[in-house]
Design an enzyme around this catalytic site. Structure first.
Site, short mmCIF file in Angstrom:
data_model
loop_
_atom_site.label_atom_id
_atom_site.label_comp_id
_atom_site.label_asym_id
_atom_site.label_seq_id
_atom_site.Cartn_x
_atom_site.Cartn_y
_atom_site.Cartn_z
CE LYS A 22 -2.70 0.84 3.68
NZ LYS A 22 -2.70 2.20 4.30
NE ARG A 120 -5.24 8.61 10.56
CZ ARG A 120 -4.76 7.66 9.77
NH1 ARG A 120 -5.53 7.10 8.85
NH2 ARG A 120 -3.51 7.27 9.89
CB SER A 167 7.02 8.67 9.02
OG SER A 167 6.17 7.70 8.44
CD GLN A 168 0.48 8.59 6.71
OE1 GLN A 168 -0.37 9.46 6.97
NE2 GLN A 168 0.17 7.32 6.59
CG ASP A 310 0.98 0.05 10.11
OD1 ASP A 310 0.32 0.76 10.89
OD2 ASP A 310 1.16 0.36 8.92
NE ARG A 341 -4.26 0.45 13.43
CZ ARG A 341 -3.64 0.53 12.27
NH1 ARG A 341 -2.31 0.59 12.23
NH2 ARG A 341 -4.33 0.55 11.14
#
Length: 428
Positions: A22, A120, A167-168, A310, A341
């Site tokens: 992805k 977010r 990090s995005q 993740d 999460r």
């Protein structure tokens, strides 16, 4: 409509061709859309998230032709979209396109998405765009989407960005910086998920853009560079592979994971070392990995997943068969994913009678007796659904897991793959 599925155990045998990455699908589609001429991107993942990026790239003027899993993309200088950019559930799309579309002609761009996206965090990226001469703000003044970006160009210059949330943010700025009017020098504090930054830099170089760096603290991007049309094949996804690796470790079997490319940075390849340390036999081939286990107890341990958040749900699932406590640290940023999460894993696994201690940056899972029967809710988070499906296999007859429709975000064929390998999948 919410789908509820029960997965019960069966020894897992065979081979599986994993879905494309992805992360690389997002990046390749965007960079090809910014490149002059035609690029061919093969083995693209067409999931809910990547389709959002593809749609956003078309909205800014790129043209595409799809043939099976291949996209032929003719790039463009960013244009103002005709309508609101709907990123669906994709945080990557929201963050990457907020910076990229700042380089479009003078005007305004609105970006928003589903209820999860509208929670977010975006403020660190908005603040840094401001340092680079771009006006961008949250319509609700809460640092979340909907986001308005005043297009008209990126000035460049010196800027700082928090690296501890996502990090995005860093990747977004690195992708857009070549389009700035002057050179960009980006200082990063406390970078997490660093292999994803490596993936951005690796792909940027393949598309003709070079970035000078000092580890993960400073990045210098020369203005005036242009993305070059390139042919690129998206590698198979280690993030998806991690759930198959964990499934074998939990219930036993032997599975060959095909078409895994070790030459492109993927942080979640760390699952191989983690699983091996817990007692799963892992054999790496040239372009495949074989995992084997007998279904006996696994070893516990302490795992810092700061670069691979993740893997938090994967390691939490493996902990359910451990012979000693499993501690996960360094994952405070996992609270800013599709769900919190850490909180969701704690809440849902506790329903099974699992001893879970929630911590600010992770959790501690202490093994106990047999798990109770309960209904687990993935809260529309694809990785939660896969983790809870693994937990379901450890309860005799399986247990209902809510949220199968979330799989289309990253691994649409997950249930079909584990069923073909030997698990029993049924509608609850």
């Amino acid at each position: 409509m919410t789908s509820t599925i029960t997965v019960s155990r069966g020894r897992l045998e065979g081979s599986v061709r994993l879905p494309p990455s992805k992360s690389y699908s997002h990046r390749a589609a965007l960079m090809a859309s910014l490149a002059e001429g035609e690029s061919k991107v093969s083995n693209v993942l067409f999931s809910r998230d990547t389709k959002a990026t593809i749609a956003a790239c078309k909205a800014m003027g790129a043209t595409m032709e799809q043939s099976d899993s291949t996209l032929r993309i003719n790039g463009t200088k960013p244009k103002l979209p005709d309508d609101v950019v709907n990123v669906e559930n994709s945080g990557t799309t929201l963050r990457f396109m907020s910076s990229t579309l700042a380089a479009a002609p003078d005007g305004y761009v609105v970006l928003t998405g589903d209820s999860s996206i509208r929670k977010r965090p975006m403020q660190p990226l908005l603040d840094t765009l401001g340092e680079l001469g771009v006006e961008a703000w949250s319509t609700r003044k809460n640092g979340c989407a909907p986001i308005i970006v005043k297009a008209g160009g990126i000035k460049g210059g010196k800027a700082t960005i928090r690296g501890d949330v996502s990090s995005q943010f860093v990747s977004s700025l690195l992708i857009s910086a070549p389009m700035a009017a002057t050179d960009t020098s980006l200082s990063v504090a406390d970078a997490v998920s660093r292999p994803y930054i490596d993936a951005t830099l690796t792909l940027s170089s393949l598309f003709g853009v070079e970035v000078e760096r000092e580890d993960y603290t400073k990045f210098d991007v020369m203005a005036g560079q242009h993305y070059r049309n390139t042919d690129f094949t998206v590698p198979a996804d280690f993030s998806s592979a991690s759930f198959i690796v964990a499934a074998v470790g939990l219930v036993g079997g032997r599975v060959v994971l095909e078409d895994l490319n070790p030459n492109l940075p993927q942080g979640d390849s760390a699952i191989l070392k983690i699983a091996s340390g817990m007692g799963v036999k892992v054999v790496q081939g040239t372009d495949s990995v074989t995992v084997e286990a007998d279904g006996s107890k696994l070893k516990g341990g302490k795992f810092n997943l700061g670069d691979t958040p993740d893997l938090l749900p994967v390691v939490a699932a493996l902990a359910l068969r451990s012979d000693s406590p499993v501690e996960v640290v360094g994952t405070a940023h996992a609270r800013f994913k599709e769900t919190d999460r850490i909180a969701i894993l704690t809440m849902e696994l506790s329903k099974l009678g699992v001893n879970v201690e929630e911590r600010q940056d992770g959790m501690k899972i202490t093994p106990g007796g047999e798990m109770k029967r309960a209904v687990l809710d993935a809260h529309d988070d694809h990785r939660m659904f896969m983790a809870f499906s693994l937990a379901s296999m450890l309860v005799p007859g399986g247990i209902p897991v809510i949220g199968a429709e979330s799989l289309d975000v990253s691994y649409p064929s997950f249930l079909e793959d584990i069923a073909r390998l030997g698990a029993k999948v049924s509608s609850a």
